[in-house]
Write a protein that holds these residues in place. Sequence first.
Motif, mmCIF file in Angstrom:
data_model
loop_
_atom_site.group_PDB
_atom_site.id
_atom_site.type_symbol
_atom_site.label_atom_id
_atom_site.label_comp_id
_atom_site.label_asym_id
_atom_site.label_seq_id
_atom_site.Cartn_x
_atom_site.Cartn_y
_atom_site.Cartn_z
ATOM 1 N N PHE A 1 3.673 2.936 26.478
ATOM 2 C CA PHE A 1 4.336 3.981 25.703
ATOM 3 C C PHE A 1 3.438 4.638 24.656
ATOM 4 C CE2 PHE A 1 7.620 0.766 26.791
ATOM 5 C CZ PHE A 1 8.304 1.532 27.731
ATOM 6 N N GLN A 2 2.171 4.256 24.603
ATOM 7 C CA GLN A 2 1.235 4.741 23.588
ATOM 8 C C GLN A 2 1.797 4.536 22.184
ATOM 9 O OE1 GLN A 2 0.225 8.749 24.584
ATOM 10 N NE2 GLN A 2 -1.027 8.137 26.343
ATOM 11 N N PHE A 3 2.376 3.357 21.969
ATOM 12 C CA PHE A 3 2.955 3.002 20.672
ATOM 13 C C PHE A 3 2.302 1.718 20.179
ATOM 14 C CE2 PHE A 3 6.243 0.726 18.184
ATOM 15 C CZ PHE A 3 6.369 1.635 17.154
ATOM 16 N N ASP A 4 1.564 1.808 19.091
ATOM 17 C CA ASP A 4 0.873 0.662 18.505
ATOM 18 C C ASP A 4 1.686 0.171 17.311
ATOM 19 O OD1 ASP A 4 -0.865 -1.231 17.595
ATOM 20 O OD2 ASP A 4 -2.593 0.098 17.454
ATOM 21 N N VAL A 5 2.283 -1.003 17.440
ATOM 22 C CA VAL A 5 3.153 -1.544 16.401
ATOM 23 C C VAL A 5 2.366 -1.815 15.125
ATOM 24 C CG1 VAL A 5 4.672 -3.467 15.784
ATOM 25 C CG2 VAL A 5 4.714 -2.550 18.092
ATOM 26 N N VAL A 6 1.176 -2.416 15.264
ATOM 27 C CA VAL A 6 0.377 -2.771 14.086
ATOM 28 C C VAL A 6 -0.056 -1.509 13.346
ATOM 29 C CG1 VAL A 6 -1.719 -3.918 13.298
ATOM 30 C CG2 VAL A 6 -0.380 -4.912 15.145
ATOM 31 N N ALA A 7 -0.509 -0.505 14.052
ATOM 32 C CA ALA A 7 -0.939 0.738 13.410
ATOM 33 C C ALA A 7 0.238 1.458 12.760
ATOM 34 C CB ALA A 7 -1.618 1.645 14.424
ATOM 35 N N THR A 8 1.427 1.303 13.326
ATOM 36 C CA THR A 8 2.607 1.938 12.757
ATOM 37 C C THR A 8 2.992 1.294 11.427
ATOM 38 O OG1 THR A 8 3.360 2.421 14.988
ATOM 39 C CG2 THR A 8 4.993 2.590 13.253
ATOM 40 N N LEU A 9 2.716 0.005 11.289
ATOM 41 C CA LEU A 9 3.068 -0.694 10.050
ATOM 42 C C LEU A 9 2.236 -0.240 8.858
ATOM 43 C CD1 LEU A 9 3.519 -4.333 11.378
ATOM 44 C CD2 LEU A 9 5.298 -2.729 10.713
ATOM 45 N N PHE A 10 1.051 0.309 9.105
ATOM 46 C CA PHE A 10 0.163 0.728 8.021
ATOM 47 C C PHE A 10 0.017 2.249 8.042
ATOM 48 C CE2 PHE A 10 -0.923 -3.604 9.140
ATOM 49 C CZ PHE A 10 -0.891 -4.211 7.903
ATOM 50 N N ASN B 1 -2.517 4.354 7.330
ATOM 51 C CA ASN B 1 -3.712 4.978 7.888
ATOM 52 C C ASN B 1 -3.934 4.625 9.349
ATOM 53 O OD1 ASN B 1 -4.199 6.147 5.422
ATOM 54 N ND2 ASN B 1 -5.579 4.510 4.745
ATOM 55 N N GLY B 2 -2.984 3.982 9.977
ATOM 56 C CA GLY B 2 -3.108 3.643 11.387
ATOM 57 C C GLY B 2 -4.102 2.526 11.630
ATOM 58 N N GLN B 3 -4.821 2.620 12.743
ATOM 59 C CA GLN B 3 -5.752 1.563 13.132
ATOM 60 C C GLN B 3 -6.932 1.437 12.183
ATOM 61 O OE1 GLN B 3 -6.819 2.561 17.120
ATOM 62 N NE2 GLN B 3 -5.003 1.621 17.997
ATOM 63 N N ALA B 4 -7.244 2.483 11.444
ATOM 64 C CA ALA B 4 -8.412 2.468 10.562
ATOM 65 C C ALA B 4 -8.134 1.764 9.231
ATOM 66 C CB ALA B 4 -8.876 3.891 10.294
ATOM 67 N N SER B 5 -6.879 1.454 8.931
ATOM 68 C CA SER B 5 -6.572 0.839 7.638
ATOM 69 C C SER B 5 -7.066 -0.612 7.600
ATOM 70 C CB SER B 5 -5.069 0.878 7.368
ATOM 71 O OG SER B 5 -4.394 0.004 8.240
ATOM 72 N N PHE B 6 -7.305 -1.077 6.390
ATOM 73 C CA PHE B 6 -7.807 -2.429 6.201
ATOM 74 C C PHE B 6 -6.796 -3.461 6.696
ATOM 75 C CE2 PHE B 6 -8.203 -6.249 3.542
ATOM 76 C CZ PHE B 6 -9.483 -6.641 3.916
ATOM 77 N N GLY B 7 -5.536 -3.247 6.408
ATOM 78 C CA GLY B 7 -4.497 -4.193 6.819
ATOM 79 C C GLY B 7 -4.396 -4.328 8.329
ATOM 80 N N ALA B 8 -4.469 -3.222 9.030
ATOM 81 C CA ALA B 8 -4.407 -3.266 10.496
ATOM 82 C C ALA B 8 -5.616 -3.996 11.059
ATOM 83 C CB ALA B 8 -4.324 -1.853 11.063
ATOM 84 N N ARG B 9 -6.782 -3.763 10.474
ATOM 85 C CA ARG B 9 -7.986 -4.450 10.956
ATOM 86 C C ARG B 9 -7.891 -5.951 10.718
ATOM 87 N NH1 ARG B 9 -12.312 -0.864 8.201
ATOM 88 N NH2 ARG B 9 -12.843 -2.932 7.463
ATOM 89 N N VAL B 10 -7.277 -6.349 9.607
ATOM 90 C CA VAL B 10 -7.090 -7.776 9.330
ATOM 91 C C VAL B 10 -6.153 -8.389 10.374
ATOM 92 C CG1 VAL B 10 -6.083 -9.422 7.695
ATOM 93 C CG2 VAL B 10 -7.613 -7.631 6.880
#
Length: 83
Positions: free
Chosen positions: A25-34, A36-45
């Motif tokens: 579905f092109q839906f990233d749950v982790v990136a949605t939680l933050f 800045n998306g996948q580039a955010s520090f929290g998502a990378r952690v």
Amino acid sequence: MNGFQRFCLFLTIIGALNWGLLGLFQFDVVATLFRNGQASFGARVIYTIIAIAGLVSLSTLFAPNRGPHRIVKKDNVRPLKSV
């Protein structure tokens, strides 16, 4: 399998479900939680923690298959009858 390995397996399954949602579905749950998306520090952690959990779970793949253990008390053991 101890509790830590079970927790790592749980995180690995969560990561696999996230990849499934991303692929279907092109839906990233982790990136949605933050924000800045996948580039955010929290998502990378989160991605790093799930990757480490996957490596720990990989060790269970190569672990020997252990059957159920039977504990026998010395009181219940009788000598075999000789034939």
